[in-house]
Design a protein around this motif. Structure first.
Motif, short mmCIF file in Angstrom:
data_model
loop_
_atom_site.label_atom_id
_atom_site.label_comp_id
_atom_site.label_asym_id
_atom_site.label_seq_id
_atom_site.Cartn_x
_atom_site.Cartn_y
_atom_site.Cartn_z
N GLY A 147 0.80 -1.22 0.00
CA GLY A 147 0.00 0.00 0.00
C GLY A 147 0.83 1.26 0.00
O GLY A 147 0.41 2.29 0.55
N GLY A 148 2.00 1.18 -0.59
CA GLY A 148 2.85 2.36 -0.67
C GLY A 148 3.68 2.64 0.56
O GLY A 148 4.37 3.67 0.62
N THR A 149 3.66 1.76 1.54
CA THR A 149 4.43 1.98 2.75
C THR A 149 5.19 0.72 3.15
O THR A 149 4.75 -0.40 2.86
N THR A 150 6.29 0.91 3.85
CA THR A 150 7.07 -0.22 4.34
C THR A 150 6.70 -0.55 5.79
O THR A 150 7.17 -1.55 6.33
N GLY A 151 5.87 0.28 6.38
CA GLY A 151 5.43 0.04 7.76
C GLY A 151 4.17 -0.81 7.79
O GLY A 151 3.65 -1.24 6.76
N THR A 152 3.66 -1.07 8.99
CA THR A 152 2.44 -1.84 9.12
C THR A 152 1.23 -1.00 8.70
O THR A 152 1.24 0.23 8.80
#
Length: 211
Positions: A147-152
């Protein structure tokens, strides 16, 4: 005669001996009555014998208007449900009775990929799981991007959905691993295998989609 008054059925009489009446309780679970209240509704049914006289051993029936309506006010994550036993003005009663309307869980189908099982295609397998609406799923790309992020990422379930595959350069996505997580329906963690070699154009520095 301490019970039965329509305005205060548990604390005020209605002119009929209590021994000749039975208590009927209506209860709603996981939502509200259509009138936007959620408290138990109580009425007292008068018992009559075969001659139409009050009788503690007789039977009685609910009256039109005494049965509350439900189904339009579900709580979050629920939908219209059903009565345990449908109340009716035609049902003869001779004992205290409780009718319960329970709103049903509003499940949505969530599809995601899990690590390959016993087949031979080496690709992740598709899994479908029902999750109650309004519940959250925690998604961890585990080094990749989702979703465009490397985080949760938190996904709030509102409709049937398919969890997209995450991406990570020089890695092959092997599926999501499902685990328990406090406050969530569950957690999905991406699993990977390195893929830094094999591309025909640059076999030593670029992957080819095979670990």
């Amino acid at each position: 005669d301490a019970k039965g008054d329509p305005a205060d059925p548990e604390n005020k009489g209605d002119g009929i001996p209590d021994e000749d009446q039975k208590k009927v309780t209506f209860r709603v679970v996981n939502g509200k009555w259509n009138d936007d209240t959620d408290a138990d509704k109580i009425v007292y049914v008068t018992l009559f014998d075969a001659n139409g006289q009050w009788s503690s051993t007789g039977t009685g029936k609910l009256k039109t208007g005494e049965i509350p309506t439900a189904g339009e006010k579900p709580g979050a994550g629920y939908k219209a449900g059903a009565w345990n036993t449908a109340p009716s003005v035609d049902t003869a009663l001779n004992a205290d009775t409780t009718y319960v309307y329970t709103y049903a869980v509003d499940n949505k189908e969530i599809t995601y990929k899990v690590p390959d099982g016993s087949d031979t295609d080496n690709a992740p397998d598709e899994k479908k799981e029902d999750v109650q609406a309004t519940k959250k799923i925690l998604i961890d790309p585990n080094g990749g991007t989702y979703g465009g992020t490397t985080g949760t990422t938190e996904l709030t379930v509102s409709a049937a959905a398919t969890i997209a595959d995450p991406t990570w350069e020089n890695h092959v996505f092997m599926g999501w691993t499902r685990s328990s997580e406090t406050g969530y329906a569950f957690k999905l963690t991406a699993t990977w295998k390195a893929d830094a070699k094999g591309d025909p154009a640059d076999p030593e520095n670029k992957g080819d989609g095979i670990p």
